[in-house]
Scaffold this active site. Structure first.
Site, PDB file in Angstrom:
ATOM      1  CG  ASP A 303     -25.655 -18.069  50.902  1.00 59.93           C
ATOM      2  OD1 ASP A 303     -26.536 -17.177  50.998  1.00 59.93           O
ATOM      3  OD2 ASP A 303     -24.833 -18.097  49.970  1.00 59.93           O
ATOM      4  CD  GLU A 386     -28.407  -6.681  45.107  1.00 62.86           C
ATOM      5  OE1 GLU A 386     -28.266  -6.367  43.897  1.00 62.86           O
ATOM      6  OE2 GLU A 386     -27.810  -7.648  45.643  1.00 62.86           O
TER       7      GLU A 386
HETATM    8  C1  UGA Z   1     -25.267 -12.382  45.863  1.00 63.06           C
HETATM    9  C2  UGA Z   1     -26.292 -11.560  46.628  1.00 63.06           C
HETATM   10  O1  UGA Z   1     -26.008 -11.631  48.023  1.00 63.06           O
HETATM   11  C3  UGA Z   1     -27.664 -12.154  46.341  1.00 63.06           C
HETATM   12  O2  UGA Z   1     -28.626 -11.500  47.124  1.00 63.06           O
HETATM   13  C4  UGA Z   1     -27.943 -12.006  44.863  1.00 63.06           C
HETATM   14  O3  UGA Z   1     -29.182 -12.575  44.538  1.00 63.06           O
HETATM   15  C5  UGA Z   1     -26.857 -12.746  44.103  1.00 63.06           C
HETATM   16  O4  UGA Z   1     -25.563 -12.297  44.494  1.00 63.06           O
HETATM   17  C6  UGA Z   1     -26.993 -12.496  42.608  1.00 63.06           C
HETATM   18  O5  UGA Z   1     -26.981 -11.352  42.232  1.00 63.06           O
HETATM   19  O6  UGA Z   1     -27.068 -13.462  41.856  1.00 63.06           O
HETATM   20  P1  UGA Z   1     -24.537 -14.923  46.102  1.00 63.06           P
HETATM   21  O7  UGA Z   1     -23.999 -15.424  47.398  1.00 63.06           O
HETATM   22  O8  UGA Z   1     -23.573 -14.643  45.032  1.00 63.06           O
HETATM   23  O9  UGA Z   1     -25.438 -13.672  46.376  1.00 63.06           O
HETATM   24  O10 UGA Z   1     -25.651 -15.909  45.515  1.00 63.06           O
HETATM   25  P2  UGA Z   1     -26.341 -17.179  46.163  1.00 63.06           P
HETATM   26  O11 UGA Z   1     -26.238 -17.164  47.645  1.00 63.06           O
HETATM   27  O12 UGA Z   1     -25.863 -18.370  45.446  1.00 63.06           O
HETATM   28  O13 UGA Z   1     -27.867 -16.942  45.737  1.00 63.06           O
HETATM   29  C7  UGA Z   1     -28.670 -15.928  46.312  1.00 63.06           C
HETATM   30  C8  UGA Z   1     -29.956 -16.538  46.871  1.00 63.06           C
HETATM   31  O14 UGA Z   1     -30.680 -17.125  45.799  1.00 63.06           O
HETATM   32  C9  UGA Z   1     -29.693 -17.636  47.903  1.00 63.06           C
HETATM   33  O15 UGA Z   1     -30.610 -17.513  48.959  1.00 63.06           O
HETATM   34  C10 UGA Z   1     -29.916 -18.915  47.129  1.00 63.06           C
HETATM   35  O16 UGA Z   1     -30.421 -19.974  47.922  1.00 63.06           O
HETATM   36  C11 UGA Z   1     -30.906 -18.501  46.055  1.00 63.06           C
HETATM   37  N1  UGA Z   1     -30.732 -19.225  44.764  1.00 63.06           N
HETATM   38  C12 UGA Z   1     -29.496 -19.384  44.212  1.00 63.06           C
HETATM   39  C13 UGA Z   1     -31.834 -19.736  44.124  1.00 63.06           C
HETATM   40  O17 UGA Z   1     -32.965 -19.613  44.617  1.00 63.06           O
HETATM   41  N2  UGA Z   1     -31.674 -20.391  42.926  1.00 63.06           N
HETATM   42  C14 UGA Z   1     -30.451 -20.593  42.369  1.00 63.06           C
HETATM   43  O18 UGA Z   1     -30.379 -21.212  41.290  1.00 63.06           O
HETATM   44  C15 UGA Z   1     -29.337 -20.070  43.030  1.00 63.06           C
HETATM   45 MN    MN Z   2     -25.009 -16.197  48.981  1.00 66.95          MN
END
Ligand code: UGA
Ligand code: MN
Length: 477
Positions: A303, A386
């Protein structure tokens, strides 16, 4: 929580050498071993409005510098006499065991030549002494076997990987399909062959099924299409392979690996959940399995928004490069503080004791550097992914390569898309045939996880002409 990491720079020169790596080894190993441990409400994890995670101060105390606090939690509080006796016995026994080992072990006489010569003390954040031949392996086009995408659904690769890494990072990884063929003729204004000498960027994208998944990946793919010498590792957080997604990814014509890497079920219900961790662990496993020691690893969520200059900036990362990420948390920015071309500190509104308070999108790692740390890891610890990953590869602050004109540019944005449940639209089954486009359209939307048509549920579909809605039968029968 005073620690070396909070002292002014000049006072902590000695401490920058990751003096607490042993404690990090303990912590990360413990995290992996205790995957099943409850760490939601009991451990004090709290959600934070801006999407990142906060911990109760108690837990934050435990995680940060991992000095005395961790020792106390690991070995129990002082005054445990049975335990102390055990430690004394071990102190006597260990040197004796080492002595016996070095006397009888054949490798001890010839350790320089032993294959995969490993520092016996290596562990998380500890370096492996790899022979030069490994690090000079180059993944050029000649090594890049072009082959058409093959579906290898349900083929578990976990056994072989475990033996290489010593521990499996993802137990349920399945390679869905893979293509090393680059079908682009031109990238930018040059033919693809003009880029043949560039190191490959391994762009790791965690993704998960939801109605925004296909649009996000489509947008990202059109960015990546402009980037030469890139292998896209798409790791989907679900059981089994999504054949629709598979065809989509393959259709872009860039080299890719599509894998299914579901989050372990015990974390699913956790709030917050470790998002994207199982996926990244699967990708790390894939990299190890392929013994890739040339190229650059970058964690690019599905995203975010990527400026094309980012790819040129990270392409020649020697060890670890870092750069600011826009739209992170309270300051709308997170990244290194740079003085005279050197990273001296970090700007991020959520420190929580993290030595490396950076976003996942804010750094890139060279594979030759990472290969020296066989216990590379990313524990299932929301908010600390991270930090613990970078600790597991033994990073030193003076090794960081600031990018983006000494971190004065923003080349990646932490954009977030509004999440909504997939839609249900009420439409009679009898009209889902070839008399109109609607049947095909909703079948496609359903495969994409965006919406579905139902006879009995959802909002009745409004179909109109000249500003007036009419019955479905009026247009469709
Ligand atoms: C922030 C950070 O930018 C992420 O790199 C980090 O993993 C995340 O916080 C965290 O610490 O949980 P954020 O925008 O809050 O990211 O989270 P998402 O974009 O919803 O998820 C991060 C990545 O994991 C995305 O590429 C998403 O597609 C993936 N994801 C999310 C999954 O594979 N499974 C899920 O259930 C939710
Ligand atoms: Mn994100």
């Amino acid at each position: 929580m005073p620690s070396a990491h909070y002292q002014p720079l000049e006072l902590r020169a000695d401490h920058d050498h990751n003096d607490d790596d042993d404690d990090v080894v303990d912590l990360i190993e413990r995290l992996d071993a205790e995957q099943h441990e409850r760490w939601t409400s009991e451990t004090g994890v709290q959600s934070q409005s801006n999407g990142r995670i906060r911990y109760h101060p108690q837990l934050a105390d435990e995680l940060p510098s991992m000095g005395g606090g961790m020792a106390a939690s690991r070995y129990g509080r002082a005054g445990n006499s049975g335990f102390r006796r055990f430690v004394y016995i071990m102190l006597i026994l260990l040197p004796v065991c080492f002595l016996i080992y070095f006397v009888i072990s054949p490798q001890s006489q010839d350790s320089e030549d032993a294959d995969g010569d490993v520092d016996p003390h290596n562990g998380i954040g500890k370096r492996r002494h790899i022979k030069l031949s490994l690090t000079t392996t180059r993944l050029t086009t000649a090594h890049y076997h072009p082959f058409h995408a093959t579906i290898i659904a349900s083929k578990s690769t976990h056994g072989s990987i475990r033996s290489m890494m010593g521990h499996a990072l993802n137990e349920s990884l399945h390679i869905c399909s893979e293509s090393h063929e680059d079908r682009r003729l031109y990238i930018g204004d040059k033919p693809r062959s003009a880029y043949a000498q560039l190191p490959v960027i391994y762009f790791v994208t965690p993704t998960y099924p939801r109605r925004e998944q296909i649009p996000e990946l489509t947008r990202l793919a059109y960015t990546l299409l402009h980037v030469p010498r890139l292998h896209w590792l798409v790791a989907n957080d679900r059981e089994g392979c999504d054949t629709f997604l598979d065809a989509q990814i393959n259709g872009f014509g860039i080299p890719y690996t599509h894998m299914a890497s579901p989050m372990p079920s015990e974390f699913r219900k956790a709030k917050p959940a470790p998002r994207g961790v199982a996926n990244r662990r699967a990708a790390l496993q894939w990299l190890h399995q392929h013994n890739l020691t040339n190229g650059v690893l970058y964690f690019g969520d599905d995203d975010n928004t990527y400026d094309l200059r980012l790819f040129s900036e990270i392409r020649h990362t020697q060890r670890v490069s870092m750069f600011p990420v826009g739209l992170i948390a309270e300051y709308a920015i997170s990244g290194p503080v740079v003085r005279e071309g050197k990273v001296v500190a970090f700007l991020d509104s959520w420190v929580a004791g993290r030595r490396w308070p950076v976003d996942m999108a804010g750094f890139a790692v060279s594979l030759s550097y990472m290969a020296q740390y066989p216990n590379v890891n990313m524990p299932y610890k929301p908010g600390y992914e991270e930090d613990l990953f970078l600790r597991s590869i033994g990073l030193h602050i003076d090794q960081i390569e600031p990018r983006g004109n000494n971190c004065t540019e923003i080349l990646v944005w932490h954009t977030q898309t509004k999440n909504k449940k997939s839609a249900v639209v009420r439409l009679e089954n009898r009209y889902m045939d070839e008399r109109s486009n609607l049947g095909a359209l909703f079948r496609l939307l359903e495969r994409m996880g965006v919406a579905r048509a139902s006879e009995s549920e959802g909002l009745v579909a409004t179909i109109s002409k000249n500003g007036k809605s009419k019955s479905h039968a009026y247009f469709l029968s």
